[in-house]
Enzyme design. Structure first.
Site, PDB file in Angstrom:
ATOM      1  N   SER A  45       1.568  -7.673  -0.579  1.00 12.23           N
ATOM      2  CA  SER A  45       2.350  -8.583   0.265  1.00 12.23           C
ATOM      3  C   SER A  45       1.637  -9.872   0.629  1.00 12.23           C
ATOM      4  O   SER A  45       2.241 -10.766   1.215  1.00 12.23           O
ATOM      5  CB  SER A  45       2.855  -7.866   1.516  1.00 12.23           C
ATOM      6  OG  SER A  45       1.847  -7.772   2.484  1.00 12.23           O
ATOM      7  N   THR A  94       0.821  -1.217   0.000  1.00 12.32           N
ATOM      8  CA  THR A  94       0.000   0.000   0.000  1.00 12.32           C
ATOM      9  C   THR A  94       0.848   1.258   0.000  1.00 12.32           C
ATOM     10  O   THR A  94       0.456   2.291  -0.542  1.00 12.32           O
ATOM     11  CB  THR A  94      -0.931  -0.013   1.237  1.00 12.32           C
ATOM     12  OG1 THR A  94      -1.855  -1.070   1.070  1.00 12.32           O
ATOM     13  CG2 THR A  94      -1.683   1.282   1.420  1.00 12.32           C
ATOM     14  N   ASP A 101       0.403  -6.325   5.136  1.00 10.30           N
ATOM     15  CA  ASP A 101      -0.245  -7.590   5.521  1.00 10.30           C
ATOM     16  C   ASP A 101       0.739  -8.650   6.016  1.00 10.30           C
ATOM     17  O   ASP A 101       0.409  -9.429   6.909  1.00 10.30           O
ATOM     18  CB  ASP A 101      -1.056  -8.154   4.344  1.00 10.30           C
ATOM     19  CG  ASP A 101      -2.308  -7.326   4.081  1.00 10.30           C
ATOM     20  OD1 ASP A 101      -2.680  -6.517   4.953  1.00 10.30           O
ATOM     21  OD2 ASP A 101      -2.906  -7.487   3.001  1.00 10.30           O
TER      22      ASP A 101
HETATM   23  C1  SIN Z   1      -1.031  -2.980   2.782  1.00 17.62           C
HETATM   24  O1  SIN Z   1       0.085  -2.782   2.368  1.00 17.62           O
HETATM   25  O2  SIN Z   1      -1.482  -2.297   3.734  1.00 17.62           O
HETATM   26  C2  SIN Z   1      -1.957  -4.014   2.257  1.00 17.62           C
HETATM   27  C3  SIN Z   1      -1.511  -4.644   1.002  1.00 17.62           C
HETATM   28  C4  SIN Z   1      -0.225  -5.382   1.147  1.00 17.62           C
HETATM   29  O3  SIN Z   1       0.053  -5.941   2.201  1.00 17.62           O
HETATM   30  O4  SIN Z   1       0.512  -5.428   0.154  1.00 17.62           O
END
Ligand code: SIN
Length: 353
Positions: free
Chosen positions: A83, A36, A117
């Site tokens: 992730s 994100t 994540d």
């Molecule tokens: C995030 O980064 O908050 C969610 C998506 C991910 O883990 O890539």
């Protein structure tokens, strides 16, 4: 000195001083992996339903010009993924790059930008296999780069300050978001979408990022990084270890399926103190008879799983996870299995890391 020569000297000093100061800034490499923090949304209020892993590392750095004041930064794009798709092969690639960079005298610290994540898992894997005292900091964000009050830029800034700081040397891999510093071993993502999602419940976070400085108040007592016995230099694969989950009415079906699929280890996130329903226990005993290593963890996410507490582990030849969550116990078991399949030795490892 004549008046003219004096003025020339003062002028030379004026242009040389900032350059000299810049030379004293720490050299921090930013390794970008997606998430994100590199995400973009349709509008500035899109904080859910955006696309992760869109902005490249140069874009992340350009968005925080203040970085130049606190470190000599350069970036590398190691991966560009959300992730949830992180996996063992990517970890090996990332860890080898981290070790290669930290072996260079001109690298003082590393920041890894990551999806939130699985941040805690990547951070713990690195905590076990990085061979350096130099700081390694994993940062993430809960709001995409296009959002109002995006948290990525401040998290990246704090991460770079922390990675360049003397205070972070020898502290193991750190996770830094929301102005808080957490130990890789103990931190977990505790809420689906809030900016304060990273927490170290019960044991507590290590310190704050405040006023452009790292302030530590505690540190992890478990072995990590330069003191770790694990070496991934010649590894290109990790053993298969899977997780099963305890709940009312749980059965042995997932255990049997993972064993049939070739698992060398199973971590069960049991209820309470790692307790096992009868059918699950029977499945795990059969798995153990086939040579699969069984680790009892707890789905509660807190506290020590007591050896010979809810289960007679000496009799069943199971291992307990100590305070590790199932997702972190899986990582430690994979690395333990690269060295031994002796359950006493694996139990020693679980109490040490
Ligand atoms: C995030 O980064 O908050 C969610 C998506 C991910 O883990 O890539």
């Amino acid at each position: 000195m004549s008046f003219k020569a004096g003025r020339l000297f003062a002028f030379l000093l004026f242009i040389a001083l900032p350059a000299a100061a810049e030379e004293h800034l720490p050299n921090v490499v930013i390794l970008a992996t997606g998430g994100t923090i590199a995400g973009t949304g349709a509008t500035s209020t899109t904080t859910i339903g955006y696309t992760a892993a869109k902005v490249g590392v140069e874009g992340l750095i350009a968005a925080v010009p203040e970085l130049k004041k606190v470190a000599n930064v350069r970036g590398e794009q190691v991966l560009q993924i959300a992730s949830e798709n992180m996996n063992n092969d990517a970890w090996l690639k990332l860890a080898k790059r981290v070790n290669a960079l930290l072996a260079q005298p001109d690298v003082d610290g590393i920041v890894i930008t990551h999806g939130s994540d699985t941040t805690e898992e990547t951070a713990y894997f690195l905590n076990l296999v990085v061979k350096s005292e130099k700081p390694v900091v994993v940062v993430a964000a809960m709001r995409p780069s296009t959002a109002i009050s995006a948290d990525g830029p401040i998290n990246l800034y704090n991460g770079v300050v922390l990675a360049g700081s003397k205070e972070a040397v020898g502290k193991g891999v750190l996770v830094c978001l929301n102005d808080q510093i957490n130990a890789a071993r103990d931190v977990t993502k505790a809420s689906t979408a809030t900016a304060d999602t990273f927490r170290t419940p019960e044991l507590g976070f290590l310190g704050y990022m405040q006023d452009n400085k790292a302030h530590f108040y505690r540190e992890s007592t478990k072995r990590h990084t330069a003191q770790s016995e694990f070496d991934i230099t010649n590894l290109d694969k990790l053993p298969q270890v899977d997780i099963t989950y305890g709940y009312a009415n749980a059965s042995r079906v997932p255990v049997d399926a993972f064993v049939a699929a070739g698992a060398k280890g199973i971590v069960n996130a049991g209820v309470g103190d790692g307790s096992l329903a009868e059918g699950v226990k029977a499945g795990l005993l059969d798995a153990r008879k086939k040579g699969v290593i069984v680790v009892r963890a707890s789905r509660t996410g807190n506290g020590i799983v007591a050896r010979n507490g809810e289960v007679n582990d000496d009799q069943t030849d199971f291992v307990v996870s100590d305070t590790l969550t199932a997702q972190k116990a899986r990582i430690l078991l994979m690395l333990a299995l690269t060295k031994t399949s002796d359950t006493k030795e694996i139990q020693r490892i679980f109490y040490a890391y």
